[in-house]
Design a protein around this motif. Structure first.
Motif, PDB file in Angstrom:
ATOM      1  N   MET A  18       0.822  -1.213   0.100  1.00 47.97           N
ATOM      2  CA  MET A  18      -0.031   0.208   0.164  1.00 47.97           C
ATOM      3  C   MET A  18       0.820   1.278   0.089  1.00 47.97           C
ATOM      4  SD  MET A  18      -3.232   0.291  -0.319  1.00 47.97           S
ATOM      5  CE  MET A  18      -3.923  -1.082   0.544  1.00 47.97           C
ATOM      6  N   PHE A  19       1.963   1.337   0.685  1.00 48.16           N
ATOM      7  CA  PHE A  19       2.936   2.347   0.678  1.00 48.16           C
ATOM      8  C   PHE A  19       3.606   2.488  -0.615  1.00 48.16           C
ATOM      9  CE2 PHE A  19       7.016   4.361   1.500  1.00 48.16           C
ATOM     10  CZ  PHE A  19       6.533   5.367   2.622  1.00 48.16           C
ATOM     11  N   GLN A  20       3.988   1.437  -1.190  1.00 54.29           N
ATOM     12  CA  GLN A  20       4.523   1.462  -2.426  1.00 54.29           C
ATOM     13  C   GLN A  20       3.581   2.066  -3.658  1.00 54.29           C
ATOM     14  OE1 GLN A  20       5.166  -2.107  -4.698  1.00 54.29           O
ATOM     15  NE2 GLN A  20       7.298  -1.765  -4.789  1.00 54.29           N
ATOM     16  N   LEU A  21       2.248   1.789  -3.300  1.00 55.99           N
ATOM     17  CA  LEU A  21       1.154   2.023  -4.583  1.00 55.99           C
ATOM     18  C   LEU A  21       0.910   3.548  -4.341  1.00 55.99           C
ATOM     19  CD1 LEU A  21      -0.982   1.516  -6.582  1.00 55.99           C
ATOM     20  CD2 LEU A  21      -2.741   1.237  -4.517  1.00 55.99           C
ATOM     21  N   VAL A  22       0.656   4.107  -2.889  1.00 54.78           N
ATOM     22  CA  VAL A  22       0.260   5.338  -2.768  1.00 54.78           C
ATOM     23  C   VAL A  22       1.588   6.302  -3.287  1.00 54.78           C
ATOM     24  CG1 VAL A  22      -0.313   7.184  -1.087  1.00 54.78           C
ATOM     25  CG2 VAL A  22      -1.342   4.926  -1.039  1.00 54.78           C
TER      26      VAL A  22
END
Length: 397
Positions: free
Chosen positions: A302-306
């Protein structure tokens, strides 16, 4: 000609890359953490808002964006008043429930559910306004109508479960034929819809935070789609099931050997008791670890996507090179060490995880950093926080 910023990495003629840096250390943060812990214990928890402020100031102050640290400027008084008011409301709810005032409890719970989006938005406004970079403050500008529209999945979640439980109750009444398959079907449908509601709520809130966030008057830019969140959750479920199967195999092998060993212990005695205690501790330990990789995997993805899909207007964007499985390995190691040290490794674990995430992000600025900072500065011309903290909305992470 001016001296080049040592933190900058030129990528194209008009775009400059600034990798984020974290200058803190586990040893430094341990001193902050241990003081916060001791004072929270001595004050029966009332030091909590001050502890959270000191923690935020430490992590913000050691996070360098283009060579300049973030600042957390929240007033202690506001955080303390919000915390005390939250404690008072919680105490009133407990008293009402323990004295049989069911009507009061129902009204308070319904009121809390209706006001939950308001508390969340208030917390976001408080935290954004308390954050500075190069003297420029952040803002959260979502309207109340936008906040409540984003919160609709939470209300739909409640409706699904109320309706589902009512339907299951009807199916289980005497005289109903073939009710068990229908009960299972209703329960499965309620779970699936509830998970989708939870994912949609997370997506709505994150997108609202970015798209309605402002820094110096410049709006945030948000690109992820709801389908991206669903795919991450599906992959997380696959990771969790894989880890559970692995842990189950380890437990089965361990128990098989242990039972054989117990049978060979003549007369049982203290050795058998110690063996059983060791088996119980190992079983509990492995169960706790089973969910850690999946939670870390979802957090990293999620951190990577955002961070790969957000920016500031058309003048800046972020890129993230965080490797999810490397983060999972770090989390598993940190969980082991925290358990083995009875929690005293936790500050070092938190710093190492925060560092890995922060230093995986790079800020790409179009037109030069001085131009961006100048433009932001020119355009710039805590009940909610306490409640948000109670449901797990962290200041740092």
């Amino acid at each position: 000609m001016g001296m080049q910023d040592p933190h900058a990495h030129a990528s194209r003629a008009d775009i400059t890359a600034y990798p984020l840096e974290f200058s803190g250390s586990g040893g430094e943060y341990f001193r902050v953490w241990i003081v916060n812990l001791l004072l929270s214990i001595v004050t029966l928890g009332f030091y909590t808002p001050l502890a959270r402020r000191r923690t935020a100031q430490y992590f913000y102050g050691h996070t360098l964006v283009a060579g300049s640290p973030l600042e957390f400027t929240a007033q202690t008084k506001r955080m303390l008043i919000g915390f005390v008011l939250f404690v008072a409301l919680y105490a009133a709810l407990k008293v009402a429930s323990q004295t049989g005032q069911d009507t009061v409890v129902a009204v308070m719970l319904l009121g809390g559910a209706a006001l939950a989006p308001y508390f969340w938005a208030s917390a976001m406004r408080f935290r954004f306004n308390a954050t500075r970079w190069r003297g420029v403050r952040l803002q959260f500008t979502a309207s109340w109508a936008e906040v409540y529209r984003a919160s609709l999945p939470a209300f739909f979640f409640a409706i699904v479960w109320v309706g589902g439980l009512a339907q299951i109750g009807m199916l289980l009444e005497p005289g109903q034929d073939r009710s068990l398959p229908m009960v299972i079907g209703v329960a499965v449908a309620a779970v699936v819809i509830s998970v989708l509601c939870a994912i949609r709520l997370e997506y709505n809130y994150k997108s609202l935070m970015v798209a309605r966030g402002r820094i110096g008057g410049q709006p945030g830019r948000w690109k992820p789609q709801f389908g991206d969140f669903v795919r991450i959750w599906a992959a997380t479920l696959a990771v969790f099931l894989g880890v559970v199967l692995l842990v189950a195999a380890i437990i089965a092998a361990t128990l098989g050997g242990s039972f054989a060993l117990l049978k060979n212990m003549k007369g049982g005695g203290i050795a058998a008791v110690l063996m059983m205690v060791a088996m119980f501790v190992a079983f509990t330990f492995l169960l706790f670890l089973a969910s850690a990789p999946a939670r870390a995997y979802r957090e990293a993805r999620m951190f990577q996507l955002v961070w790969n899909n957000i920016g500031v207007s058309k003048v800046a964007r972020f890129k993230c090179r965080l490797r999810p499985w490397r983060y999972v390995g770090l989390r598993v190691k940190n969980v082991f060490l925290s358990l083995l040290t009875l929690g005293f490794y936790r500050p070092f674990a938190r710093v190492s995880e925060y560092r890995m995430k922060a230093e995986s992000v790079t800020l790409h600025v179009k037109g030069g950093l001085d131009q961006l900072a100048g433009q932001l500065a020119r355009e710039e011309l805590a009940v909610g926080d306490a409640i948000a903290d109670a449901v797990g909305l962290e200041l740092v992470g």
